[in-house]
Enzyme design. Structure first.
Site, PDB file in Angstrom:
ATOM      1  N   LYS A 109       0.819  -1.214   0.000  1.00 42.55           N
ATOM      2  CA  LYS A 109       0.000   0.000   0.000  1.00 42.55           C
ATOM      3  C   LYS A 109       0.850   1.259   0.000  1.00 42.55           C
ATOM      4  O   LYS A 109       0.500   2.244  -0.645  1.00 42.55           O
ATOM      5  CB  LYS A 109      -0.940   0.014   1.218  1.00 42.55           C
ATOM      6  CG  LYS A 109      -2.113  -0.932   1.066  1.00 42.55           C
ATOM      7  CD  LYS A 109      -3.149  -0.676   2.136  1.00 42.55           C
ATOM      8  CE  LYS A 109      -4.297  -1.666   2.016  1.00 42.55           C
ATOM      9  NZ  LYS A 109      -5.188  -1.639   3.171  1.00 42.55           N
ATOM     10  N   LYS A 192      -4.935  -9.258  -7.505  1.00 42.20           N
ATOM     11  CA  LYS A 192      -6.165  -9.703  -6.838  1.00 42.20           C
ATOM     12  C   LYS A 192      -7.290  -8.707  -7.099  1.00 42.20           C
ATOM     13  O   LYS A 192      -7.048  -7.523  -7.343  1.00 42.20           O
ATOM     14  CB  LYS A 192      -5.927  -9.942  -5.337  1.00 42.20           C
ATOM     15  CG  LYS A 192      -5.884  -8.720  -4.505  1.00 42.20           C
ATOM     16  CD  LYS A 192      -5.787  -9.041  -3.012  1.00 42.20           C
ATOM     17  CE  LYS A 192      -5.657  -7.698  -2.291  1.00 42.20           C
ATOM     18  NZ  LYS A 192      -5.324  -7.733  -0.920  1.00 42.20           N
ATOM     19  N   LYS A 195     -11.084  -3.389  -4.187  1.00 40.53           N
ATOM     20  CA  LYS A 195     -11.982  -2.226  -4.260  1.00 40.53           C
ATOM     21  C   LYS A 195     -11.261  -1.028  -4.846  1.00 40.53           C
ATOM     22  O   LYS A 195     -11.880  -0.108  -5.346  1.00 40.53           O
ATOM     23  CB  LYS A 195     -12.486  -1.844  -2.857  1.00 40.53           C
ATOM     24  CG  LYS A 195     -13.331  -2.895  -2.177  1.00 40.53           C
ATOM     25  CD  LYS A 195     -13.919  -2.360  -0.862  1.00 40.53           C
ATOM     26  CE  LYS A 195     -14.295  -3.486   0.066  1.00 40.53           C
ATOM     27  NZ  LYS A 195     -13.338  -3.668   1.176  1.00 40.53           N
TER      28      LYS A 195
HETATM   29  P1  TYM Z   1     -10.892  -6.101   3.375  1.00 37.65           P
HETATM   30  O1  TYM Z   1     -11.878  -5.031   3.645  1.00 37.65           O
HETATM   31  O2  TYM Z   1      -9.784  -5.806   2.408  1.00 37.65           O
HETATM   32  O3  TYM Z   1     -11.626  -7.404   2.853  1.00 37.65           O
HETATM   33  C1  TYM Z   1     -12.660  -8.042   3.576  1.00 37.65           C
HETATM   34  C2  TYM Z   1     -12.503  -9.552   3.455  1.00 37.65           C
HETATM   35  O4  TYM Z   1     -12.519  -9.940   2.079  1.00 37.65           O
HETATM   36  C3  TYM Z   1     -11.364 -10.720   1.785  1.00 37.65           C
HETATM   37  N1  TYM Z   1     -10.931 -10.407   0.407  1.00 37.65           N
HETATM   38  C4  TYM Z   1     -10.782 -11.322  -0.562  1.00 37.65           C
HETATM   39  N2  TYM Z   1     -10.957 -12.653  -0.572  1.00 37.65           N
HETATM   40  C5  TYM Z   1     -10.734 -13.302  -1.743  1.00 37.65           C
HETATM   41  N3  TYM Z   1     -10.340 -12.669  -2.882  1.00 37.65           N
HETATM   42  C6  TYM Z   1     -10.139 -11.333  -2.910  1.00 37.65           C
HETATM   43  N4  TYM Z   1      -9.761 -10.731  -4.037  1.00 37.65           N
HETATM   44  C7  TYM Z   1     -10.367 -10.594  -1.705  1.00 37.65           C
HETATM   45  N5  TYM Z   1     -10.270  -9.275  -1.386  1.00 37.65           N
HETATM   46  C8  TYM Z   1     -10.611  -9.189  -0.090  1.00 37.65           C
HETATM   47  C9  TYM Z   1     -10.317 -10.286   2.788  1.00 37.65           C
HETATM   48  O5  TYM Z   1      -9.334 -11.287   2.969  1.00 37.65           O
HETATM   49  C10 TYM Z   1     -11.169 -10.057   4.026  1.00 37.65           C
HETATM   50  O6  TYM Z   1     -11.382 -11.277   4.713  1.00 37.65           O
HETATM   51  N6  TYM Z   1      -7.751  -6.071   7.269  1.00 37.65           N
HETATM   52  C11 TYM Z   1      -9.067  -6.509   6.828  1.00 37.65           C
HETATM   53  C12 TYM Z   1     -10.221  -5.998   7.687  1.00 37.65           C
HETATM   54  C13 TYM Z   1     -10.118  -6.288   9.145  1.00 37.65           C
HETATM   55  C14 TYM Z   1     -10.283  -7.559   9.767  1.00 37.65           C
HETATM   56  C15 TYM Z   1     -10.160  -7.319  11.159  1.00 37.65           C
HETATM   57  C16 TYM Z   1     -10.531  -8.835   9.283  1.00 37.65           C
HETATM   58  C17 TYM Z   1      -9.894  -5.380  10.134  1.00 37.65           C
HETATM   59  N7  TYM Z   1      -9.927  -5.987  11.347  1.00 37.65           N
HETATM   60  C18 TYM Z   1     -10.257  -8.360  12.085  1.00 37.65           C
HETATM   61  C19 TYM Z   1     -10.629  -9.880  10.206  1.00 37.65           C
HETATM   62  C20 TYM Z   1     -10.490  -9.641  11.594  1.00 37.65           C
HETATM   63  C21 TYM Z   1      -9.290  -5.989   5.425  1.00 37.65           C
HETATM   64  O7  TYM Z   1      -8.716  -5.015   5.015  1.00 37.65           O
HETATM   65  O8  TYM Z   1     -10.273  -6.633   4.751  1.00 37.65           O
END
Ligand code: TYM
Length: 329
Positions: A109, A192, A195
């Protein structure tokens, strides 16, 4: 009973990667375990943001998750429950700079311009560890990209326990699906699905209509070869492998089972079948999301209820952590 916790950043409309990698599992796990799901808005301001957009995206993300079937009383906004930030601060003081320096997401990032990023982006994984551990959650359903963050959360929990001479925080287990844990970008199978990609065509949104889905799949990058009959033959063809994996995940089949059906055929037929399957699974979510968005007050009321439940569970745990570090409570 084990507890489940997971989160999503409200930085845009959730996409198919979020759905197949995480959200879909949340809807099944919540039936079996005490579960909490969080819109992590504190994490969302670690990168540049616009306040009005953040507000709108938080509501859209909440509506999408409710439309997917998440239990309304267990979905809430992170910033509305103070335990996250309080434990996050303690973890900033437990976690080591050396550990954070190894985090690949920060490197990705921040890119070359590290000095100009927020301090929040750097300590992002500490807050994520706090999200989970404030609930003494042990099961964390996430996509593949969160693997390293879960490992760090375990390192932080262990160091806290060791430094305070207690066995207070439990070990966390990431629940990563066997297939579609990393759904790829429809225009470039080496990246990947995310968003933040500038191309709208690169991702299927949970608010896409059947027409939009059809257009995006028609435009999805492929190659001139027909589909092979063995998965091994797909390893060097990331776009083809991605579409086959998506089809399999949506229909609860392994990629090999999909190839048993479509091997030898060209992409025309396969894309038609995929479009139909996606429309069947995603278009109803989009419809329900739009319905829910007609009454923002209702969504906010549900999120407040979720925040109350989250505070009730996490407050005693975080107060105990505060006592353990020597704060007077
Ligand atoms: P975030 O908002 O990027 O994504 C949410 C969830 O979606 C999964 N994900 C994917 N899975 C498969 N293929 C993809 N292309 C893909 N893009 C996203 C992510 O792995 C995630 O499970 N850091 C986390 C948010 C967070 C969190 C937490 C998660 C904050 N605190 C505590 C679990 C526990 C994040 O940025 O997810």
């Amino acid at each position: 009973m084990q507890r489940v916790f997971s989160g999503i950043q409200p930085t845009g409309v959730p996409h198919l990667g979020n759905y197949l990698g995480a959200i879909r599992n949340w809807t099944t796990l919540q039936k079996e375990y005490d579960s909490f799901f969080c819109l992590v808005d504190l994490h969302s301001i670690t990168m540049p943001w616009e306040p009005e957009k953040l507000r709108a995206q938080t509501l859209i993300t909440a509506a999408c998750l409710l439309a997917c079937g998440l239990n309304p009383g267990r979905l809430y906004i992170q910033s509305a429950v103070s335990t996250h930030a309080r434990l996050g601060w303690i973890f900033n003081c437990i976690s080591r700079l050396g550990w954070l320096n190894r985090m690949t997401q920060f490197k990705d990032k921040a890119g070359k311009n590290r000095e100009n990023h927020s301090a929040g982006l750097y300590v992002y994984p500490n807050l994520m560890a706090a999200d989970i551990l404030a609930f003494h959650a042990t099961l964390v359903p996430v996509g593949d990209d969160q693997r390293q963050h879960i490992e760090l959360a375990n390192d932080i929990a262990q160091k806290f326990n060791h430094d305070m001479g207690v066995e207070f925080f439990p070990e966390i287990k990431g629940l990563i699906p066997p297939h579609a844990a990393r759904v790829m970008n429809l225009r470039d199978g080496t990246k990947k699905m995310s968003k933040s990609d500038p191309s709208e065509q690169s991702r299927i949104l949970l608010t896409d209509s059947a027409e939009n889905i059809a257009l995006k799949i028609r435009r999805a990058k492929t190659d001139p070869e027909p589909l092979p009959s063995e998965v091994l033959g797909l390893e060097e063809r990331p776009e083809a492998l991605n579409l086959v994996t998506i089809y399999g995940s949506l229909s609860d089949k392994t990629p090999q089972a999909v190839l048993n059906e479509f091997g030898g055929q060209g992409f025309g037929q396969f894309k038609n079948a995929l479009t139909e399957l996606l429309a069947e699974k995603i278009a109803p979510i989009a419809h329900k999301t739009n319905q829910l968005l007609e009454d923002e007050g209702h969504i906010i009321a549900l999120l407040r209820k979720g925040a109350e439940a989250a505070a009730e569970v996490s407050e005693p745990i975080v107060q105990e952590a505060e006592r353990l570090v020597g704060f007077i409570r």
